[in-house]
Design an enzyme around this catalytic site. Structure first.
Site, PDB file in Angstrom:
ATOM      1  N   GLY A 238      -8.843 -45.619 -11.399  1.00 42.73           N
ATOM      2  CA  GLY A 238      -9.278 -44.433 -11.886  1.00 42.73           C
ATOM      3  C   GLY A 238     -10.768 -43.967 -11.890  1.00 42.73           C
ATOM      4  O   GLY A 238     -11.568 -44.090 -12.635  1.00 42.73           O
TER       5      GLY A 238
ATOM      6  N   SER B 176     -12.009 -41.510  -9.104  1.00 43.66           N
ATOM      7  CA  SER B 176     -12.326 -40.233  -8.229  1.00 43.66           C
ATOM      8  C   SER B 176     -11.839 -38.907  -9.288  1.00 43.66           C
ATOM      9  O   SER B 176     -10.831 -39.273 -10.088  1.00 43.66           O
ATOM     10  CB  SER B 176     -11.355 -39.869  -6.918  1.00 43.66           C
ATOM     11  OG  SER B 176     -11.825 -40.775  -6.146  1.00 43.66           O
TER      12      SER B 176
ATOM     13  N   SER C 267      -3.823 -43.727  -6.840  1.00 42.88           N
ATOM     14  CA  SER C 267      -2.539 -44.255  -6.154  1.00 42.88           C
ATOM     15  C   SER C 267      -2.080 -45.197  -6.994  1.00 42.88           C
ATOM     16  O   SER C 267      -2.522 -45.875  -8.035  1.00 42.88           O
ATOM     17  CB  SER C 267      -3.063 -45.221  -4.883  1.00 42.88           C
ATOM     18  OG  SER C 267      -3.694 -44.427  -4.067  1.00 42.88           O
TER      19      SER C 267
ATOM     20  N   GLU D 186     -13.595 -53.633  -1.347  1.00 48.29           N
ATOM     21  CA  GLU D 186     -12.723 -52.700  -0.710  1.00 48.29           C
ATOM     22  C   GLU D 186     -13.186 -52.422   0.798  1.00 48.29           C
ATOM     23  O   GLU D 186     -12.154 -52.253   1.825  1.00 48.29           O
ATOM     24  CB  GLU D 186     -12.592 -51.374  -1.498  1.00 48.29           C
ATOM     25  CG  GLU D 186     -11.554 -50.421  -1.240  1.00 48.29           C
ATOM     26  CD  GLU D 186     -11.347 -49.174  -1.976  1.00 48.29           C
ATOM     27  OE1 GLU D 186     -12.547 -48.679  -2.381  1.00 48.29           O
ATOM     28  OE2 GLU D 186     -10.292 -48.619  -2.121  1.00 48.29           O
TER      29      GLU D 186
ATOM     30  N   THR E 149     -15.369 -41.947   2.996  1.00 55.24           N
ATOM     31  CA  THR E 149     -15.153 -41.276   4.166  1.00 55.24           C
ATOM     32  C   THR E 149     -15.861 -41.863   5.363  1.00 55.24           C
ATOM     33  O   THR E 149     -17.066 -42.297   5.158  1.00 55.24           O
ATOM     34  CB  THR E 149     -15.373 -39.852   3.838  1.00 55.24           C
ATOM     35  OG1 THR E 149     -16.867 -39.464   4.000  1.00 55.24           O
ATOM     36  CG2 THR E 149     -14.684 -39.419   2.708  1.00 55.24           C
TER      37      THR E 149
ATOM     38  N   GLU F  45     -17.859 -40.075   6.970  1.00 59.31           N
ATOM     39  CA  GLU F  45     -19.265 -39.469   6.844  1.00 59.31           C
ATOM     40  C   GLU F  45     -20.097 -40.431   5.903  1.00 59.31           C
ATOM     41  O   GLU F  45     -21.353 -40.698   6.407  1.00 59.31           O
ATOM     42  CB  GLU F  45     -19.269 -38.036   6.659  1.00 59.31           C
ATOM     43  CG  GLU F  45     -18.695 -36.832   7.280  1.00 59.31           C
ATOM     44  CD  GLU F  45     -17.256 -36.865   7.458  1.00 59.31           C
ATOM     45  OE1 GLU F  45     -16.439 -37.709   6.520  1.00 59.31           O
ATOM     46  OE2 GLU F  45     -16.622 -36.228   8.264  1.00 59.31           O
TER      47      GLU F  45
HETATM   48  C1  LIG Z   1      -4.760 -42.361   0.360  1.00 57.85           C
HETATM   49  C2  LIG Z   1      -5.749 -42.086  -0.514  1.00 57.85           C
HETATM   50  C3  LIG Z   1      -5.827 -42.841  -1.662  1.00 57.85           C
HETATM   51  C4  LIG Z   1      -6.865 -42.673  -2.674  1.00 57.85           C
HETATM   52  N1  LIG Z   1      -6.530 -43.471  -3.814  1.00 57.85           N
HETATM   53  C5  LIG Z   1      -7.424 -43.574  -4.651  1.00 57.85           C
HETATM   54  C6  LIG Z   1      -7.369 -44.239  -6.021  1.00 57.85           C
HETATM   55  O1  LIG Z   1      -6.565 -44.992  -6.374  1.00 57.85           O
HETATM   56  N2  LIG Z   1      -8.433 -43.882  -7.092  1.00 57.85           N
HETATM   57  C7  LIG Z   1      -9.321 -43.368  -6.793  1.00 57.85           C
HETATM   58  O2  LIG Z   1     -10.150 -43.018  -7.839  1.00 57.85           O
HETATM   59  N3  LIG Z   1      -9.385 -42.440  -5.817  1.00 57.85           N
HETATM   60  C8  LIG Z   1      -8.800 -42.413  -4.690  1.00 57.85           C
HETATM   61  N4  LIG Z   1      -8.605 -41.731  -3.779  1.00 57.85           N
HETATM   62  C9  LIG Z   1      -9.880 -40.937  -3.313  1.00 57.85           C
HETATM   63  C10 LIG Z   1     -10.878 -41.325  -2.442  1.00 57.85           C
HETATM   64  O3  LIG Z   1     -11.708 -42.226  -3.050  1.00 57.85           O
HETATM   65  C11 LIG Z   1     -11.616 -39.942  -2.411  1.00 57.85           C
HETATM   66  O4  LIG Z   1     -10.977 -39.017  -1.529  1.00 57.85           O
HETATM   67  C12 LIG Z   1     -13.021 -40.116  -1.238  1.00 57.85           C
HETATM   68  O5  LIG Z   1     -13.903 -40.823  -1.916  1.00 57.85           O
HETATM   69  C13 LIG Z   1     -13.603 -38.703  -1.027  1.00 57.85           C
HETATM   70  O6  LIG Z   1     -13.906 -38.093  -2.070  1.00 57.85           O
HETATM   71  P1  LIG Z   1     -13.325 -36.435  -2.053  1.00 57.85           P
HETATM   72  O7  LIG Z   1     -11.768 -36.383  -1.499  1.00 57.85           O
HETATM   73  O8  LIG Z   1     -13.758 -36.103  -3.261  1.00 57.85           O
HETATM   74  O9  LIG Z   1     -13.900 -35.618  -0.883  1.00 57.85           O
HETATM   75  P2  LIG Z   1     -15.699 -35.141  -1.162  1.00 57.85           P
HETATM   76  O10 LIG Z   1     -16.382 -36.182  -1.586  1.00 57.85           O
HETATM   77  O11 LIG Z   1     -15.632 -33.811  -1.670  1.00 57.85           O
HETATM   78  O12 LIG Z   1     -15.847 -34.878   0.501  1.00 57.85           O
HETATM   79  C14 LIG Z   1     -15.505 -33.811   1.444  1.00 57.85           C
HETATM   80  C15 LIG Z   1     -15.900 -33.634   2.690  1.00 57.85           C
HETATM   81  O13 LIG Z   1     -17.591 -33.767   2.762  1.00 57.85           O
HETATM   82  C16 LIG Z   1     -18.019 -34.832   3.236  1.00 57.85           C
HETATM   83  N5  LIG Z   1     -19.243 -35.384   2.403  1.00 57.85           N
HETATM   84  C17 LIG Z   1     -19.194 -35.483   1.217  1.00 57.85           C
HETATM   85  N6  LIG Z   1     -20.516 -36.045   0.810  1.00 57.85           N
HETATM   86  C18 LIG Z   1     -21.182 -36.352   2.087  1.00 57.85           C
HETATM   87  C19 LIG Z   1     -22.432 -36.569   2.505  1.00 57.85           C
HETATM   88  N7  LIG Z   1     -23.458 -37.244   1.481  1.00 57.85           N
HETATM   89  N8  LIG Z   1     -22.972 -36.740   3.768  1.00 57.85           N
HETATM   90  C20 LIG Z   1     -22.159 -36.180   4.683  1.00 57.85           C
HETATM   91  N9  LIG Z   1     -20.632 -35.737   4.360  1.00 57.85           N
HETATM   92  C21 LIG Z   1     -20.435 -35.727   3.031  1.00 57.85           C
HETATM   93  C22 LIG Z   1     -16.806 -35.827   3.169  1.00 57.85           C
HETATM   94  O14 LIG Z   1     -17.254 -36.993   4.330  1.00 57.85           O
HETATM   95  C23 LIG Z   1     -15.501 -35.159   3.260  1.00 57.85           C
HETATM   96  O15 LIG Z   1     -15.521 -34.601   4.740  1.00 57.85           O
HETATM   97  C24 LIG Z   1      -7.820 -41.829  -2.670  1.00 57.85           C
HETATM   98  C25 LIG Z   1      -7.908 -40.865  -1.488  1.00 57.85           C
HETATM   99  C26 LIG Z   1      -7.105 -41.097  -0.361  1.00 57.85           C
HETATM  100  C27 LIG Z   1      -7.175 -40.316   0.853  1.00 57.85           C
END
Ligand SMILES: Cc1cc2nc3c(=O)[nH]c(=O)nc-3n(C[C@H](O)[C@H](O)[C@H](O)COP(=O)(O)OP(=O)(O)OC[C@H]3O[C@@H](n4cnc5c(N)ncnc54)[C@H](O)[C@@H]3O)c2cc1C
Length: 391
Positions: free
Chosen positions: A126, A128, A160, A244, A373, A375
């Protein structure tokens, strides 16, 4: 430089390969996809790993492991990925367990580690939130001290396996006045605690096993379930993320998919000759196989660093970016190679490769997101690897 494995490592690989072949039940060929079936098969495999001492072999002996070296861990992961095998409790085995060993109290270790080592429990993460992903330290889920407990209110997302999890490792803000990295506490939360609700999120593959939104309404978590110190949870969480990011499975999965595609190209005729004789197909296959070798060497470099006691940083980011983007390139190529059948999932009479390519095409989009990600990984490579200034 000698890139070969030692005789002991080769013997271990043979042992593990035989085990995985015997223990892992692959999905029924071309049967309909069933999420619960996946969960049960992974749990079954996990239990068989426990019986052979493989599940937590990288843990110290005192906690149910056998101090397996990095190379043996890599071999295990490679052999599993080559067969498509997975166990269920990756969070417990690779994140919560090692974090407990570093930041937990002896009482917490005695309480939680045996269940993880025995495959008796499933953990979810937990971290994100709807407005905190890449910038995780901005998280808003709030925990307020109340007697011997903390009371948690807030929302987590993309959790997840939350539906199947017994426990969650949770980051929650305990001091909203402190600088953002300093007011966060790391909790271990029983998922049966009143006030927790789990709402599945259906992903674009039309599956809901993987994802959920988790909400907390006045959820009481005992102080005894804090990992590390109050307000210092960010540092324990940072340890988690280091675990990770040192994954090698992407390379092996890439090689496996590419070998299947090469076999398909050999076995399939197009305009009177096998597809594999088409120079465009050959060229693309050669390019991708070369990239797989590069990904493998980058992964081994991370392992080599870890064997020397170095915590890989930008090196691990390179593996993550290269490995996951390569997986996307391969599934993109696969969809084109298979033609219309490339869009069909397991369960369709006309699907090829048990629908793996259509599934990979969608799933690999997630791989460049979770665990940091592309990025963010590139930012790490730029600042910590190349020494470029932070923007
Ligand atoms: C299959 C899957 C399983 C997951 N499982 C878990 C889980 O079990 N528990 C959990 O807590 N989370 C989980 N996540 C969440 C995951 O950790 C987040 O999706 C990830 O950290 C990205 O955060 P966000 O989705 O909020 O995107 P954002 O952080 O909002 O990013 C949006 C876009 O902006 C870009 N961006 C953001 N900041 C910057 C920067 N500083 N410089 C350049 N580009 C930037 C990103 O690269 C992305 O393209 C999971 C995600 C997926 C896809």
């Amino acid at each position: 430089m000698d890139f070969d494995f030692s005789p002991q490592d080769k013997a271990f690989r043979a042992e593990v390969r035989a085990f995985v072949k015997d223990a892992w039940q692959p999905p029924a060929d071309n049967g309909p996809e069933d999420e619960m079936d996946v969960v049960l098969r992974r749990k079954d495999f996990e239990k068989k790993m426990v019986a052979r001492g493989y599940l937590t072999m990288h843990w110290p002996e005192e906690y149910g492991g056998r101090n397996a070296g990095r190379m043996q861990q890599v071999i295990m992961r490679e052999e599993m990925a080559a067969a498509g095998a997975m166990y269920l409790d990756g969070q417990g085995v690779n994140m919560v367990g090692p974090n407990l060993m570093i930041h937990g109290t002896e009482e917490q270790r005695q309480r939680f580690l045996p269940d993880i080592a025995n495959g008796d429990v499933v953990w979810c993460q937990g971290f994100s939130e709807p407005n905190s992903g890449s910038d995780l330290a901005s998280l808003q889920c709030r925990a307020v001290a109340d007697g011997d407990d903390f009371v948690v209110n807030g929302q987590k997302v993309w959790t997840s396996y939350a539906r199947y999890a017994d426990w969650m490792h949770l980051l929650s803000r305990t001091d909203p006045e402190a600088p953002k990295h300093k007011g966060i506490t790391y909790f271990l939360v029983d998922m049966k605690t009143p006030g927790i609700s789990v709402t599945p999120i259906v992903n674009m593959m039309n599956e809901s096993a993987g994802f959920a939104e988790t909400t907390f309404e006045d959820v009481r978590v005992p102080r005894a379930n804090i990992l590390g110190e109050v307000d210092r949870g960010w540092y324990a969480a940072a340890t988690t993320l280091d675990f990770e990011r040192s994954s090698i499975g992407f390379t092996t999965q890439s090689r496996r998919t590419l070998e299947q595609l090469a076999r398909h190209a050999s076995d399939t005729e197009y305009r009177g000759r096998p597809l594999i004789e088409d120079p465009v197909v050959r060229d693309e296959l050669a390019d991708l196989f070369t990239a797989v070798e590069v990904a493998g060497l980058l992964s081994y470099r991370v392992t080599w660093l870890q064997e020397r006691g170095v915590v890989p940083n930008h090196e691990a980011s390179m593996v993550k970016v290269f490995g996951t983007e390569l997986r996307q390139r391969i599934s993109n190529f696969g969809v084109k190679l298979l033609g219309l059948a490339g869009q069909l999932r397991n369960g369709s009479a006309h699907a090829r490769m048990s629908g793996a390519i259509a599934r990979d095409y969608m799933w690999t989009m997630a791989e460049t997101v979770y665990g940091g990600t592309s990025e963010i990984q590139r930012n790490i490579m730029a600042t910590r690897g190349l020494g470029l200034p932070r923007s």
